[in-house]
Design a protein around this motif. Structure first.
Motif, PDB file in Angstrom:
ATOM      1  N   UNK A  53      26.834  13.965  79.950  1.00  0.00           N
ATOM      2  CA  UNK A  53      28.295  13.963  79.897  1.00  0.00           C
ATOM      3  C   UNK A  53      28.791  14.235  78.495  1.00  0.00           C
ATOM      4  N   UNK A  54      28.133  13.590  77.537  1.00  0.00           N
ATOM      5  CA  UNK A  54      28.600  13.730  76.171  1.00  0.00           C
ATOM      6  C   UNK A  54      28.459  15.161  75.691  1.00  0.00           C
ATOM      7  N   UNK A  55      27.291  15.766  75.987  1.00  0.00           N
ATOM      8  CA  UNK A  55      27.085  17.143  75.538  1.00  0.00           C
ATOM      9  C   UNK A  55      28.086  18.078  76.199  1.00  0.00           C
ATOM     10  N   UNK A  56      28.347  17.840  77.483  1.00  0.00           N
ATOM     11  CA  UNK A  56      29.306  18.699  78.170  1.00  0.00           C
ATOM     12  C   UNK A  56      30.679  18.607  77.530  1.00  0.00           C
ATOM     13  N   UNK A  57      31.121  17.361  77.256  1.00  0.00           N
ATOM     14  CA  UNK A  57      32.440  17.180  76.648  1.00  0.00           C
ATOM     15  C   UNK A  57      32.496  17.789  75.265  1.00  0.00           C
ATOM     16  N   UNK A  58      31.393  17.654  74.533  1.00  0.00           N
ATOM     17  CA  UNK A  58      31.396  18.122  73.153  1.00  0.00           C
ATOM     18  C   UNK A  58      31.448  19.630  73.092  1.00  0.00           C
ATOM     19  N   UNK A  59      30.755  20.292  74.022  1.00  0.00           N
ATOM     20  CA  UNK A  59      30.629  21.737  73.942  1.00  0.00           C
ATOM     21  C   UNK A  59      31.776  22.454  74.631  1.00  0.00           C
ATOM     22  N   UNK A  60      32.716  21.730  75.229  1.00  0.00           N
ATOM     23  CA  UNK A  60      33.816  22.384  75.938  1.00  0.00           C
ATOM     24  C   UNK A  60      34.607  23.354  75.073  1.00  0.00           C
ATOM     25  N   UNK A  61      35.083  22.901  73.866  1.00  0.00           N
ATOM     26  CA  UNK A  61      35.928  23.825  73.115  1.00  0.00           C
ATOM     27  C   UNK A  61      35.167  24.870  72.309  1.00  0.00           C
ATOM     28  N   UNK A  62      33.873  24.783  72.253  1.00  0.00           N
ATOM     29  CA  UNK A  62      33.119  25.678  71.372  1.00  0.00           C
ATOM     30  C   UNK A  62      32.633  26.873  72.169  1.00  0.00           C
ATOM     31  N   UNK A  63      32.803  28.072  71.583  1.00  0.00           N
ATOM     32  CA  UNK A  63      32.339  29.254  72.315  1.00  0.00           C
ATOM     33  C   UNK A  63      30.826  29.405  72.194  1.00  0.00           C
ATOM     34  N   UNK A  64      30.286  30.433  72.859  1.00  0.00           N
ATOM     35  CA  UNK A  64      28.857  30.485  73.151  1.00  0.00           C
ATOM     36  C   UNK A  64      27.967  30.378  71.920  1.00  0.00           C
ATOM     37  N   UNK A  65      28.419  30.974  70.807  1.00  0.00           N
ATOM     38  CA  UNK A  65      27.544  30.974  69.637  1.00  0.00           C
ATOM     39  C   UNK A  65      27.242  29.570  69.119  1.00  0.00           C
ATOM     40  N   UNK A  66      28.174  28.658  69.398  1.00  0.00           N
ATOM     41  CA  UNK A  66      27.968  27.316  68.879  1.00  0.00           C
ATOM     42  C   UNK A  66      27.107  26.438  69.764  1.00  0.00           C
ATOM     43  N   UNK A  67      26.751  26.960  70.943  1.00  0.00           N
ATOM     44  CA  UNK A  67      25.996  26.109  71.853  1.00  0.00           C
ATOM     45  C   UNK A  67      24.583  25.838  71.374  1.00  0.00           C
ATOM     46  N   UNK A  68      24.141  26.600  70.343  1.00  0.00           N
ATOM     47  CA  UNK A  68      22.838  26.304  69.771  1.00  0.00           C
ATOM     48  C   UNK A  68      22.817  24.911  69.149  1.00  0.00           C
ATOM     49  N   UNK A  69      24.015  24.435  68.776  1.00  0.00           N
ATOM     50  CA  UNK A  69      24.111  23.169  68.061  1.00  0.00           C
ATOM     51  C   UNK A  69      24.145  21.970  68.989  1.00  0.00           C
ATOM     52  N   UNK A  70      24.076  22.217  70.310  1.00  0.00           N
ATOM     53  CA  UNK A  70      24.289  21.113  71.247  1.00  0.00           C
ATOM     54  C   UNK A  70      23.289  19.993  71.042  1.00  0.00           C
ATOM     55  N   UNK A  71      21.988  20.369  70.964  1.00  0.00           N
ATOM     56  CA  UNK A  71      20.961  19.336  70.849  1.00  0.00           C
ATOM     57  C   UNK A  71      21.139  18.543  69.569  1.00  0.00           C
ATOM     58  N   UNK A  72      21.389  19.289  68.477  1.00  0.00           N
ATOM     59  CA  UNK A  72      21.498  18.618  67.176  1.00  0.00           C
ATOM     60  C   UNK A  72      22.640  17.624  67.162  1.00  0.00           C
ATOM     61  N   UNK A  73      23.809  18.064  67.675  1.00  0.00           N
ATOM     62  CA  UNK A  73      24.973  17.183  67.606  1.00  0.00           C
ATOM     63  C   UNK A  73      24.808  15.974  68.515  1.00  0.00           C
ATOM     64  N   UNK A  74      24.251  16.183  69.712  1.00  0.00           N
ATOM     65  CA  UNK A  74      24.070  15.036  70.600  1.00  0.00           C
ATOM     66  C   UNK A  74      23.056  14.056  70.024  1.00  0.00           C
ATOM     67  N   UNK A  75      21.975  14.605  69.459  1.00  0.00           N
ATOM     68  CA  UNK A  75      20.967  13.722  68.865  1.00  0.00           C
ATOM     69  C   UNK A  75      21.569  12.932  67.716  1.00  0.00           C
ATOM     70  N   UNK A  76      22.395  13.598  66.918  1.00  0.00           N
ATOM     71  CA  UNK A  76      23.041  12.907  65.805  1.00  0.00           C
ATOM     72  C   UNK A  76      23.944  11.797  66.306  1.00  0.00           C
ATOM     73  N   UNK A  77      24.717  12.101  67.351  1.00  0.00           N
ATOM     74  CA  UNK A  77      25.609  11.095  67.916  1.00  0.00           C
ATOM     75  C   UNK A  77      24.833   9.888  68.415  1.00  0.00           C
ATOM     76  N   UNK A  78      23.717  10.144  69.126  1.00  0.00           N
ATOM     77  CA  UNK A  78      22.904   9.041  69.645  1.00  0.00           C
ATOM     78  C   UNK A  78      22.366   8.186  68.515  1.00  0.00           C
ATOM     79  N   UNK A  79      21.863   8.871  67.479  1.00  0.00           N
ATOM     80  CA  UNK A  79      21.310   8.128  66.348  1.00  0.00           C
ATOM     81  C   UNK A  79      22.361   7.253  65.695  1.00  0.00           C
ATOM     82  N   UNK A  80      23.551   7.842  65.437  1.00  0.00           N
ATOM     83  CA  UNK A  80      24.585   7.075  64.756  1.00  0.00           C
ATOM     84  C   UNK A  80      25.048   5.904  65.593  1.00  0.00           C
TER      85      UNK A  80
END
Lengths: 227, 85
Positions: A53-80
């Protein structure tokens, strides 16, 4: 007296190992890896649901090129989120209260978004420095201001997280000390202080989660501009 | 007889305990595999069950709090009953 309230932010060493090492390794233990099975245990199912759910919500406004960052951002969020919430347990150490760690998260990631923007679409990236519709005489001043605001972003990201968590922990310690000291003298006031302490703890839980979220959200925003 | 390093811990006599401790693998790989084995045992018994409740994670967190206390004891013992903080 002044020193002892900040002692909680020093990581004591026992047998040569600093406590921060234990605190940093705990998220790995608490977030197990999903297996190949179709039905996992409850903890894994909850975790997988939350991550998706979190990754889906996070990636909603970002266009395709930014989807490479999905794993990194979700992992960062989980860690924090794990680090922040674990720091609220008694006697534990919160690594995110250390400015060095937060800057270590903020600066490389922010720099990456800026460099990606400059390499892939330099005109658009530079264009962000001037908002649309500014009056012509204001243009030089505004460019300077926007550049300053661009460079202050990593500082703001790191310091925001550090300051919020440090302030929360300090407040908890101060109010707890006050309630404890007041107990023999004025029990009523001590009870009131305990109520304040309870509410503050609830706030701290919220702040822990919100701060992690805000960090990642802002990073995704910077990414969105630049990708 | 079976050598001491290959017996189960429950079969080692009390007097042989120092010998057993000396025969354990203390290389980084050995320590890592010991941690992994311990973690797998705990995880499969308490967390990786169909209807796991809060108990498994709660035990882990309590252990973490206790460990943190042990780590900080030398630091905290000065705060105990000081007259002026």
């Amino acid at each position: 007296m002044i020193l002892s309230f900040f002692d909680q932010f020093m990581s004591p060493t026992h047998l040569g190992i600093p406590l921060i090492a234990l605190a940093l390794s705990l998220p790995w233990i608490l977030i197990p890896t999903p297996t190949n099975r179709w039905l996992n245990n409850r903890l894994l199912t909850l975790q997988a649901w939350f991550i998706n759910r979190f990754t889906q919500q996070l990636m909603l406004p970002i266009n395709l090129g930014g989807h490479k960052w999905a794993v990194l951002l979700t992992a960062l969020m989980l860690l924090l989120i794990t680090l922040n919430l674990l720091g609220l347990l008694p006697y534990t150490f919160t690594p995110t209260t250390q400015l060095s760690l937060n800057m270590g998260f903020a600066v490389p990631l922010w720099l990456a978004t800026v460099i990606i923007g400059m390499r892939n679409q330099p005109t658009a990236a530079l264009g962000h420095l001037l908002p649309e519709g500014t009056p012509v005489p204001l243009i030089p001043v505004l460019i300077v201001i926007e550049t300053i605001s661009l460079f202050i972003r990593p500082l703001a990201l790191g310091v925001r997280l550090t300051a919020n968590l440090t302030a929360g922990h300090l407040l908890i310690q101060l109010i707890a000390t006050a309630a404890f000291v007041l107990l023999p003298m004025m029990p009523t006031v001590a009870i009131l202080t305990s109520v304040v302490l309870f509410l503050l703890t609830l706030l701290e839980v919220a702040v822990a989660m919100i701060q992690a979220y805000v960090f990642v959200l802002l990073l995704s925003l910077y990414l969105q501009e630049n990708v | 007889a079976v050598p001491i390093s290959q017996r189960r811990l429950m079969d080692v006599k009390l007097g042989e305990l120092p010998n057993w401790a000396a025969s354990r693998d203390f290389t980084p790989n050995g320590i890592l595999s010991a941690v992994r084995r311990g973690h797998d045992r705990f995880y499969n018994k308490y967390i990786n069950v169909k209807k796991g409740g809060i108990g498994g994670v709660a035990m882990l967190l309590t252990g973490y709090v206790v460990l943190s206390y042990i780590w900080e004891y030398d630091h905290i013992k000065h705060d105990r009953w000081r007259k002026y903080h």
